[in-house]
Design a protein around this motif. Structure first.
Motif, PDB file in Angstrom:
ATOM      1  N   ALA A 185       6.535  18.146  19.665  1.00  0.00           N
ATOM      2  CA  ALA A 185       6.014  18.045  18.309  1.00  0.00           C
ATOM      3  C   ALA A 185       7.182  17.773  17.376  1.00  0.00           C
ATOM      4  N   THR A 186       6.884  17.217  16.225  1.00  0.00           N
ATOM      5  CA  THR A 186       7.895  17.013  15.193  1.00  0.00           C
ATOM      6  C   THR A 186       7.975  18.249  14.298  1.00  0.00           C
ATOM      7  N   GLY A 187       9.050  18.314  13.526  1.00  0.00           N
ATOM      8  CA  GLY A 187       9.159  19.413  12.571  1.00  0.00           C
ATOM      9  C   GLY A 187       8.006  19.439  11.589  1.00  0.00           C
ATOM     10  N   ALA A 188       7.555  18.270  11.141  1.00  0.00           N
ATOM     11  CA  ALA A 188       6.426  18.204  10.207  1.00  0.00           C
ATOM     12  C   ALA A 188       5.148  18.706  10.860  1.00  0.00           C
ATOM     13  N   GLN A 189       4.950  18.391  12.130  1.00  0.00           N
ATOM     14  CA  GLN A 189       3.758  18.879  12.828  1.00  0.00           C
ATOM     15  C   GLN A 189       3.809  20.396  13.016  1.00  0.00           C
TER      16      GLN A 189
END
Length: 419
Positions: free
Chosen positions: A159-163
């Motif tokens: 996952a990304t940091g934003a997710q």
């Protein structure tokens, strides 16, 4: 006057470990809680195993929730407050995730919309069921769930940091909706602070949820590099508490030392009490500490197979509920009356960029500089490089001096800049 520091343990049932939820025995739980309360501690952290409570995305077992309530009520009868972790998640080297997220039903724990809604429903159900219990402190989303998101996990849910931001906000909101006003938070292992490619970030840890939680384990390279009785080992928990403050937006945000233990063989059993005493004393010198919750209450039974060797002996109580020397250390700390620690006026500058977190890890320049300062008699905290010139931020935290790792020398002479 600020409340006293809380002292508790992570509750590991003496019979059946966390598998006790399959054969819940209230009399055994009561006996465990009696042995904890006898130490003078004031809270326990408890762990429903997620697959046992929510074996299907649309099935949250009523009996399991009722058993959790019975445990919380039994704790209350003994003067113990309770904080509840939800998504278990990862415990003592084992992963506990429901079948509806794995193998033929493989879906990402952090990004799949149906999985997220299932998680939110589960956390809301637990929080709502607990909301009227006066000794319920709040929910932690899960135990060290960040270990699922990146290596060294063998099958990470990327996952990304934003997710991860969205995931944390959604699930914390579910807890708040279920039990408004309680202490809801999330908690990760120290890769959040040390690992460059972790999507769980220090900013999330220090800004989302009611408190910041840190987990301190010196088997992360600290004890291997420096030894069990070294300044870095005995101050590692305090370091994480102070490191977390660099990212907070609230200068008075409390920090919870939610997990800390004395892991053998790096800390041999005969030295566990001394390590515990030093670790607790140094953590208590950190302003804004909410509490210390030791890992763990009871040893794992030798009748259970395949645990890493260190896990069997981490309890402050034996598997037959007898207190060890470490229990006496915690009991004394819980009874002691102490003045509030003074502000830490010297701040070590740390990089704000998440991709430079390894500088803060054991062997990194921030880590080494912090402990050089400690060895020199200083009481350092930390500040982001982006805030090192913000006089208002520094003043709010009581910081009067900033110093970079490059300016810290392994002698009594060091340079700095007065703020």
């Amino acid at each position: 006057m600020p409340p006293a520091v809380r002292f508790g343990v992570n509750y590991t049932p003496s019979v059946g470990w966390f598998h006790h939820w399959l054969d819940f025995d209230l009399d055994s739980v009561r006996a465990d809680l009696d042995s904890i309360a006898a130490l003078g501690l004031d809270h326990v952290r408890v762990f429903p195993l997620w697959p046992y409570f929510q074996p299907n995305r649309s099935l949250i077992r009523k009996r399991a929730v009722e058993d959790l309530l019975r445990l919380v009520d039994a704790a209350g009868e003994r003067g113990l407050d309770v904080t509840v972790d939800g998504l278990q998640g990862h415990l003592s080297s084992f992963d506990f995730v429901p079948a509806w997220t794995r193998s033929w039903h493989r879906r990402n724990l952090f990004t799949d919309p149906e999985v997220i809604e299932g998680q939110a429903a589960y956390l809301h159900t637990l929080a709502a069921a607990l909301a009227d219990r006066p000794n319920f402190l709040g929910m932690t989303l899960g135990n060290e769930v960040n270990q699922f998101s990146a290596p060294p996990h063998p099958d990470p849910d990327r996952a990304t940091g934003a997710q991860i931001d969205a995931w944390l906000e959604r699930l914390l909101a579910a807890c708040e909706k279920g039990a408004p006003g309680r202490m809801h938070l999330h908690a990760e292992y120290d890769a959040t602070w040390y690992q460059d490619d972790q999507p769980f970030t220090p900013a999330q840890a220090a800004r989302l949820g009611a408190v910041t939680a840190v987990h301190s384990w010196v088997f992360n390279g600290t004890a291997q590099r420096h030894g069990r009785a070294s300044v870095p080992a005995e101050h590692h928990a305090a370091y994480l508490v102070e490191l977390s403050k660099a990212w907070t937006d609230d200068p008075h945000r409390p920090v919870w030392l939610q997990e800390v233990g004395a892991p053998a063989p790096l800390v041999p059993p005969e030295h566990a009490a001394a390590f515990t005493e030093a670790t607790v004393a140094n953590a208590l010198d950190c302003p804004g500490l909410w509490g210390v919750t030791w890992w763990c209450s009871h040893d794992v039974s030798r009748s259970l197979a395949d645990f890493p060797e260190l896990e069997y002996g981490l309890g402050v109580l034996t598997n037959d509920r007898r207190p060890k020397d470490t229990a006496a250390v915690l009991a004394r700390a819980a009874r002691a009356h102490r003045p509030l620690p003074a502000p830490r006026t010297t701040a070590l500058v740390v990089p704000a960029v998440p991709g430079r977190r390894s500088r803060c890890a054991p062997g990194g320049p921030v880590f080494d500089a912090f402990f050089r300062l400690v060895a020199d008699g200083a009481r350092p905290t930390t500040v982001l490089d982006t805030r090192a010139g913000d006089t208002g931020h520094l003043a709010a935290r009581g910081i009067t001096e900033t110093v970079t790792p490059e300016q810290v020398l392994p002698t009594t002479s060091r340079g700095g800049t007065r703020s």
